[in-house]
Design a protein around this motif. Structure first.
Motif, PDB file in Angstrom:
ATOM      1  N   LEU A   1      -0.193  27.484  69.034  1.00 23.94           N
ATOM      2  CA  LEU A   1      -0.356  26.372  68.097  1.00 23.94           C
ATOM      3  C   LEU A   1       0.776  25.359  68.275  1.00 23.94           C
ATOM      4  CD1 LEU A   1      -1.737  24.982  65.675  1.00 23.94           C
ATOM      5  CD2 LEU A   1      -0.268  26.370  64.196  1.00 23.94           C
ATOM      6  N   PHE A   2       2.006  25.848  68.355  1.00 24.61           N
ATOM      7  CA  PHE A   2       3.137  24.941  68.552  1.00 24.61           C
ATOM      8  C   PHE A   2       2.994  24.168  69.863  1.00 24.61           C
ATOM      9  CE2 PHE A   2       6.178  27.610  65.742  1.00 24.61           C
ATOM     10  CZ  PHE A   2       5.761  26.931  64.614  1.00 24.61           C
ATOM     11  N   GLY A   3       2.562  24.839  70.918  1.00 24.19           N
ATOM     12  CA  GLY A   3       2.360  24.161  72.194  1.00 24.19           C
ATOM     13  C   GLY A   3       1.306  23.076  72.092  1.00 24.19           C
ATOM     14  N   LEU A   4       0.230  23.382  71.421  1.00 21.82           N
ATOM     15  CA  LEU A   4      -0.866  22.427  71.223  1.00 21.82           C
ATOM     16  C   LEU A   4      -0.384  21.207  70.431  1.00 21.82           C
ATOM     17  CD1 LEU A   4      -3.934  21.899  71.466  1.00 21.82           C
ATOM     18  CD2 LEU A   4      -4.216  23.177  69.347  1.00 21.82           C
ATOM     19  N   VAL A   5       0.355  21.458  69.377  1.00 16.77           N
ATOM     20  CA  VAL A   5       0.837  20.359  68.544  1.00 16.77           C
ATOM     21  C   VAL A   5       1.865  19.522  69.302  1.00 16.77           C
ATOM     22  CG1 VAL A   5       2.100  19.777  66.433  1.00 16.77           C
ATOM     23  CG2 VAL A   5       0.305  21.514  66.366  1.00 16.77           C
ATOM     24  N   LYS A   6       2.796  20.176  69.982  1.00 19.17           N
ATOM     25  CA  LYS A   6       3.812  19.432  70.748  1.00 19.17           C
ATOM     26  C   LYS A   6       3.164  18.537  71.801  1.00 19.17           C
ATOM     27  CE  LYS A   6       7.704  22.618  70.486  1.00 19.17           C
ATOM     28  NZ  LYS A   6       8.534  23.525  71.294  1.00 19.17           N
ATOM     29  N   GLU A   7       2.063  19.008  72.368  1.00 21.62           N
ATOM     30  CA  GLU A   7       1.360  18.261  73.408  1.00 21.62           C
ATOM     31  C   GLU A   7       0.664  17.015  72.861  1.00 21.62           C
ATOM     32  OE1 GLU A   7      -2.248  19.624  76.155  1.00 21.62           O
ATOM     33  OE2 GLU A   7      -0.543  21.005  76.243  1.00 21.62           O
ATOM     34  N   ASN A   8       0.286  17.054  71.591  1.00 22.17           N
ATOM     35  CA  ASN A   8      -0.562  15.993  71.044  1.00 22.17           C
ATOM     36  C   ASN A   8       0.032  15.200  69.884  1.00 22.17           C
ATOM     37  OD1 ASN A   8      -3.225  16.337  72.548  1.00 22.17           O
ATOM     38  ND2 ASN A   8      -2.724  18.427  71.936  1.00 22.17           N
TER      39      ASN A   8
ATOM     40  N   ARG B   1       9.737  31.331  56.573  1.00 23.37           N
ATOM     41  CA  ARG B   1       9.955  31.622  57.999  1.00 23.37           C
ATOM     42  C   ARG B   1       9.214  30.633  58.881  1.00 23.37           C
ATOM     43  NH1 ARG B   1       9.690  37.271  56.565  1.00 23.37           N
ATOM     44  NH2 ARG B   1       7.554  37.319  57.274  1.00 23.37           N
ATOM     45  N   LEU B   2       7.984  30.302  58.503  1.00 23.20           N
ATOM     46  CA  LEU B   2       7.223  29.346  59.305  1.00 23.20           C
ATOM     47  C   LEU B   2       7.848  27.953  59.229  1.00 23.20           C
ATOM     48  CD1 LEU B   2       4.972  28.727  61.234  1.00 23.20           C
ATOM     49  CD2 LEU B   2       3.405  28.536  59.299  1.00 23.20           C
ATOM     50  N   LEU B   3       8.317  27.559  58.056  1.00 20.94           N
ATOM     51  CA  LEU B   3       9.012  26.281  57.952  1.00 20.94           C
ATOM     52  C   LEU B   3      10.254  26.269  58.843  1.00 20.94           C
ATOM     53  CD1 LEU B   3       8.714  25.546  54.120  1.00 20.94           C
ATOM     54  CD2 LEU B   3       7.647  24.255  55.985  1.00 20.94           C
TER      55      LEU B   3
ATOM     56  N   TYR C   1      12.793  24.400  63.924  1.00 22.96           N
ATOM     57  CA  TYR C   1      13.352  24.709  65.244  1.00 22.96           C
ATOM     58  C   TYR C   1      12.498  24.122  66.366  1.00 22.96           C
ATOM     59  CZ  TYR C   1      14.650  27.349  69.373  1.00 22.96           C
ATOM     60  OH  TYR C   1      15.029  27.691  70.642  1.00 22.96           O
ATOM     61  N   GLU C   2      11.208  24.388  66.339  1.00 20.39           N
ATOM     62  CA  GLU C   2      10.302  23.970  67.412  1.00 20.39           C
ATOM     63  C   GLU C   2      10.223  22.452  67.552  1.00 20.39           C
ATOM     64  OE1 GLU C   2       8.589  25.665  69.765  1.00 20.39           O
ATOM     65  OE2 GLU C   2       9.434  27.563  69.071  1.00 20.39           O
ATOM     66  N   PHE C   3      10.291  21.767  66.426  1.00 18.00           N
ATOM     67  CA  PHE C   3      10.129  20.316  66.453  1.00 18.00           C
ATOM     68  C   PHE C   3      11.464  19.581  66.289  1.00 18.00           C
ATOM     69  CE2 PHE C   3       6.038  22.131  65.453  1.00 18.00           C
ATOM     70  CZ  PHE C   3       5.267  21.529  66.415  1.00 18.00           C
ATOM     71  N   LYS C   4      12.544  20.338  66.428  1.00 16.55           N
ATOM     72  CA  LYS C   4      13.906  19.778  66.450  1.00 16.55           C
ATOM     73  C   LYS C   4      14.182  18.870  65.245  1.00 16.55           C
ATOM     74  CE  LYS C   4      14.222  20.108  71.486  1.00 16.55           C
ATOM     75  NZ  LYS C   4      13.334  21.216  71.574  1.00 16.55           N
ATOM     76  N   ILE C   5      13.865  19.383  64.067  1.00 17.52           N
ATOM     77  CA  ILE C   5      14.136  18.653  62.836  1.00 17.52           C
ATOM     78  C   ILE C   5      15.612  18.873  62.490  1.00 17.52           C
ATOM     79  CG2 ILE C   5      13.554  18.368  60.396  1.00 17.52           C
ATOM     80  CD1 ILE C   5      11.166  17.786  62.202  1.00 17.52           C
ATOM     81  N   ASP C   6      16.359  17.799  62.392  1.00 18.93           N
ATOM     82  CA  ASP C   6      17.770  17.876  62.027  1.00 18.93           C
ATOM     83  C   ASP C   6      17.900  18.580  60.671  1.00 18.93           C
ATOM     84  OD1 ASP C   6      20.014  16.189  60.328  1.00 18.93           O
ATOM     85  OD2 ASP C   6      20.649  16.617  62.395  1.00 18.93           O
ATOM     86  N   ARG C   7      18.891  19.459  60.554  1.00 18.41           N
ATOM     87  CA  ARG C   7      19.052  20.268  59.337  1.00 18.41           C
ATOM     88  C   ARG C   7      19.261  19.383  58.097  1.00 18.41           C
ATOM     89  NH1 ARG C   7      16.990  23.064  56.429  1.00 18.41           N
ATOM     90  NH2 ARG C   7      18.127  24.383  55.042  1.00 18.41           N
ATOM     91  N   LEU C   8      20.039  18.320  58.242  1.00 16.41           N
ATOM     92  CA  LEU C   8      20.282  17.425  57.118  1.00 16.41           C
ATOM     93  C   LEU C   8      18.990  16.701  56.711  1.00 16.41           C
ATOM     94  CD1 LEU C   8      22.527  16.512  55.246  1.00 16.41           C
ATOM     95  CD2 LEU C   8      23.065  14.700  56.868  1.00 16.41           C
ATOM     96  N   HIS C   9      18.215  16.272  57.697  1.00 10.71           N
ATOM     97  CA  HIS C   9      16.934  15.624  57.409  1.00 10.71           C
ATOM     98  C   HIS C   9      15.985  16.615  56.742  1.00 10.71           C
ATOM     99  CE1 HIS C   9      17.488  12.314  60.697  1.00 10.71           C
ATOM    100  NE2 HIS C   9      18.510  12.404  59.869  1.00 10.71           N
ATOM    101  N   ALA C  10      15.977  17.851  57.245  1.00 10.37           N
ATOM    102  CA  ALA C  10      15.125  18.888  56.667  1.00 10.37           C
ATOM    103  C   ALA C  10      15.495  19.129  55.207  1.00 10.37           C
ATOM    104  CB  ALA C  10      15.234  20.181  57.473  1.00 10.37           C
TER     105      ALA C  10
END
Length: 158
Positions: free
Chosen positions: A90-97, A126-128, A133-142
């Protein structure tokens, strides 16, 4: 034997991902992640479904979205989650599109779905974390996104 079976299932998920990736829009990716958060605790709550439906019906990012795609995208998530490596697929699919500039939008939508029922379960947390991690969301932004989501879903204490 288990490793061989696991690899076969992963290959099947990857093949399925390749087959559907050309049909996934950025909006489909956002919906898929919201559905994944809802399904992550193995209980799809009405409040989470209402939140997904409300987002799709009201947010500008979904202005041109074909609402009939909801069922198709949801089924893709369900099918992937039946696979051993389905989350990675799923992560691969989303990252691709999904364009990278929408990663924080995806995270915000997921936070809203997770908070919709007033409780965030360990599996959702855990999923969040995986999404961050997968989408490189900055911790402060998160943290800012999470605070906004928490504020939007507060109730008046009795």
């Amino acid at each position: 034997m288990v490793n061989i079976l696991g690899k076969a299932l992963f290959k099947k998920a990857k093949k399925m991902t390749r087959e559907i990736s050309h049909a996934m829009t950025a909006q489909d990716c956002l919906v898929a992640l919201m559905v994944a958060i809802s399904v992550s605790d193995e209980t799809i709550r009405t409040s989470e479904l209402v939140k997904i439906q409300s987002a799709v019906n009201n947010l500008p990012i979904f202005a041109e979205y074909d609402i009939d795609r909801l069922n198709t995208v949801s089924q893709i998530v369900f099918d992937l989650f039946e696979q051993e490596e389905g989350l990675d697929a799923l992560f691969g699919l989303v990252k691709e599109n999904l364009p990278a500039e929408l990663n924080e939008t995806a995270y915000a939508l997921c936070c809203d779905v997770a908070a919709a029922d007033g409780l965030i379960f360990e599996t959702e947390l855990r999923l969040l974390e995986e999404i961050r991690y997968e989408f490189k969301i900055d911790r402060l932004h998160a943290a800012a996104i999470e605070t906004g989501s928490r504020a939007r879903h507060k109730t008046i204490p009795s």
